[in-house]
Design a protein around this motif. Structure first.
Motif, PDB file in Angstrom:
ATOM      1  N   GLU A 116       0.829  -1.203   0.000  1.00  0.00           N
ATOM      2  CA  GLU A 116       0.000   0.000   0.000  1.00  0.00           C
ATOM      3  C   GLU A 116       0.861   1.249   0.000  1.00  0.00           C
ATOM      4  OE1 GLU A 116      -2.665  -0.314   3.299  1.00  0.00           O
ATOM      5  OE2 GLU A 116      -3.845  -1.910   2.376  1.00  0.00           O
ATOM      6  N   ALA A 117       1.983   1.215   0.744  1.00  0.00           N
ATOM      7  CA  ALA A 117       2.862   2.388   0.787  1.00  0.00           C
ATOM      8  C   ALA A 117       3.456   2.672  -0.586  1.00  0.00           C
ATOM      9  CB  ALA A 117       3.973   2.156   1.801  1.00  0.00           C
ATOM     10  N   SER A 118       3.860   1.610  -1.297  1.00  0.00           N
ATOM     11  CA  SER A 118       4.407   1.851  -2.641  1.00  0.00           C
ATOM     12  C   SER A 118       3.327   2.362  -3.584  1.00  0.00           C
ATOM     13  CB  SER A 118       5.046   0.578  -3.186  1.00  0.00           C
ATOM     14  OG  SER A 118       4.073  -0.416  -3.383  1.00  0.00           O
ATOM     15  N   LYS A 119       2.131   1.829  -3.435  1.00  0.00           N
ATOM     16  CA  LYS A 119       1.031   2.303  -4.268  1.00  0.00           C
ATOM     17  C   LYS A 119       0.708   3.762  -3.948  1.00  0.00           C
ATOM     18  CE  LYS A 119      -1.343  -2.062  -5.152  1.00  0.00           C
ATOM     19  NZ  LYS A 119      -2.586  -2.833  -4.959  1.00  0.00           N
ATOM     20  N   ILE A 120       0.810   4.116  -2.689  1.00  0.00           N
ATOM     21  CA  ILE A 120       0.528   5.502  -2.276  1.00  0.00           C
ATOM     22  C   ILE A 120       1.544   6.457  -2.893  1.00  0.00           C
ATOM     23  CG2 ILE A 120       0.539   7.084  -0.296  1.00  0.00           C
ATOM     24  CD1 ILE A 120      -0.709   4.809   1.334  1.00  0.00           C
ATOM     25  N   LYS A 121       2.816   6.061  -2.873  1.00  0.00           N
ATOM     26  CA  LYS A 121       3.853   6.928  -3.456  1.00  0.00           C
ATOM     27  C   LYS A 121       3.615   7.130  -4.945  1.00  0.00           C
ATOM     28  CE  LYS A 121       7.505   5.865  -0.169  1.00  0.00           C
ATOM     29  NZ  LYS A 121       8.788   5.211   0.048  1.00  0.00           N
ATOM     30  N   ILE A 127      -1.766  11.149  -9.056  1.00  0.00           N
ATOM     31  CA  ILE A 127      -3.161  11.493  -8.761  1.00  0.00           C
ATOM     32  C   ILE A 127      -3.208  12.401  -7.544  1.00  0.00           C
ATOM     33  CG2 ILE A 127      -5.435  10.525  -8.253  1.00  0.00           C
ATOM     34  CD1 ILE A 127      -4.441   7.907  -9.438  1.00  0.00           C
ATOM     35  N   ASN A 128      -4.247  13.120  -7.425  1.00  0.00           N
ATOM     36  CA  ASN A 128      -4.410  13.990  -6.257  1.00  0.00           C
ATOM     37  C   ASN A 128      -4.824  13.174  -5.029  1.00  0.00           C
ATOM     38  OD1 ASN A 128      -7.131  13.442  -6.518  1.00  0.00           O
ATOM     39  ND2 ASN A 128      -7.641  15.392  -7.493  1.00  0.00           N
ATOM     40  N   ALA A 129      -4.929  13.739  -3.885  1.00  0.00           N
ATOM     41  CA  ALA A 129      -5.172  13.082  -2.608  1.00  0.00           C
ATOM     42  C   ALA A 129      -6.528  12.388  -2.555  1.00  0.00           C
ATOM     43  CB  ALA A 129      -5.055  14.082  -1.472  1.00  0.00           C
ATOM     44  N   GLU A 130      -7.538  12.943  -3.184  1.00  0.00           N
ATOM     45  CA  GLU A 130      -8.866  12.338  -3.109  1.00  0.00           C
ATOM     46  C   GLU A 130      -8.924  11.015  -3.875  1.00  0.00           C
ATOM     47  OE1 GLU A 130     -11.436  15.348  -4.606  1.00  0.00           O
ATOM     48  OE2 GLU A 130     -11.454  16.450  -2.721  1.00  0.00           O
ATOM     49  N   LYS A 131      -8.348  11.013  -5.060  1.00  0.00           N
ATOM     50  CA  LYS A 131      -8.345   9.785  -5.835  1.00  0.00           C
ATOM     51  C   LYS A 131      -7.505   8.719  -5.122  1.00  0.00           C
ATOM     52  CE  LYS A 131      -9.147  11.412 -10.490  1.00  0.00           C
ATOM     53  NZ  LYS A 131      -8.632  11.459 -11.852  1.00  0.00           N
ATOM     54  N   MET A 132      -6.419   9.170  -4.490  1.00  0.00           N
ATOM     55  CA  MET A 132      -5.556   8.253  -3.766  1.00  0.00           C
ATOM     56  C   MET A 132      -6.319   7.566  -2.628  1.00  0.00           C
ATOM     57  SD  MET A 132      -1.924   9.009  -1.899  1.00  0.00           S
ATOM     58  CE  MET A 132      -2.635  10.074  -0.677  1.00  0.00           C
ATOM     59  N   GLU A 135      -8.597   4.889  -4.039  1.00  0.00           N
ATOM     60  CA  GLU A 135      -7.866   3.693  -4.479  1.00  0.00           C
ATOM     61  C   GLU A 135      -7.381   2.854  -3.290  1.00  0.00           C
ATOM     62  OE1 GLU A 135      -4.730   4.609  -7.172  1.00  0.00           O
ATOM     63  OE2 GLU A 135      -6.088   5.479  -8.652  1.00  0.00           O
ATOM     64  N   ILE A 136      -6.971   3.491  -2.223  1.00  0.00           N
ATOM     65  CA  ILE A 136      -6.518   2.762  -1.027  1.00  0.00           C
ATOM     66  C   ILE A 136      -7.666   1.947  -0.445  1.00  0.00           C
ATOM     67  CG2 ILE A 136      -5.747   3.018   1.379  1.00  0.00           C
ATOM     68  CD1 ILE A 136      -4.034   5.364   0.426  1.00  0.00           C
ATOM     69  N   LYS A 137      -8.851   2.545  -0.392  1.00  0.00           N
ATOM     70  CA  LYS A 137     -10.003   1.821   0.125  1.00  0.00           C
ATOM     71  C   LYS A 137     -10.347   0.620  -0.745  1.00  0.00           C
ATOM     72  CE  LYS A 137     -12.196   5.696   2.486  1.00  0.00           C
ATOM     73  NZ  LYS A 137     -13.352   6.598   2.519  1.00  0.00           N
TER      74      LYS A 137
END
Length: 177
Positions: A116-121, A127-132, A135-137
């Motif tokens: 998840e951390a690599s995907k977040i980076k 992508i902006n914070a909202e899309k991120m 996607e995490i959810k």
């Protein structure tokens, strides 16, 4: 001294008579019959004296010896397995399995967190914070059922192994009883 020789002669005569009498009494108690001398002085032979006994073929004797050896080996193997099963501590094994499952869960969570951390980076750069967050959810919801499914599957396999061990232990106890 003159008297001593006749006394010695008389004494030896008495001893000889006593010994002869004892010999006659012993001989009298043993019944003498035909073949008595052969019974005392019989020579042993390699042929069995019992005529009703069956002569065993060497091949048959060898086969029966091999069968007896196999049975002895099987008995020894069963004994070793029974001893090994007695040495197994199921509670210790179960606690080890639970520890291993806990370690696996922890490792999966660490891997999930690292993934998840690599995907977040990557997502932050693209992508902006909202899309991120969305996607995490989705990724968490997608991975959670897979992990739970894998954990259930391993738990079922552990239960099967425990039931097999119990069944083998019962069978070995039945064989020894």
């Amino acid at each position: 001294m003159r008297n001593s020789k006749p006394k010695m002669f008389q004494l030896s005569l008495v001893i000889i008579l006593i010994m002869a009498g004892a010999f006659m009494l012993v001989s009298w108690t043993i019944p003498m019959g035909p073949g008595m001398m052969n019974r005392f002085f019989a020579a042993s032979d390699t042929i069995p004296s019992d005529g009703n006994r069956k002569m065993i073929d060497l091949d048959e004797a060898y086969i029966s010896l091999e069968k007896a050896k196999e049975k002895l080996k099987e008995h020894d193997i069963a004994k070793e397995v029974a001893e090994a099963l007695q040495r197994i501590d199921l509670t210790e094994m179960q606690s080890d399995l639970e520890d291993a499952l806990a370690d696996a869960n922890h490792s999966l969570q660490d891997m999930q967190n690292a993934c998840e951390a690599s995907k977040i980076k990557e997502a932050l750069s693209a992508i902006n914070a909202e899309k991120m967050n969305a996607e995490i959810k989705v990724a968490t919801q997608n991975l959670k059922p897979q992990i739970e499914k894998a954990l259930k599957k391993t738990q079922i396999e552990i239960e099967k192994a425990q039931s097999e061990i119990r069944e083998l232990k019962r069978e070995l106890r039945r064989k020894h009883v």
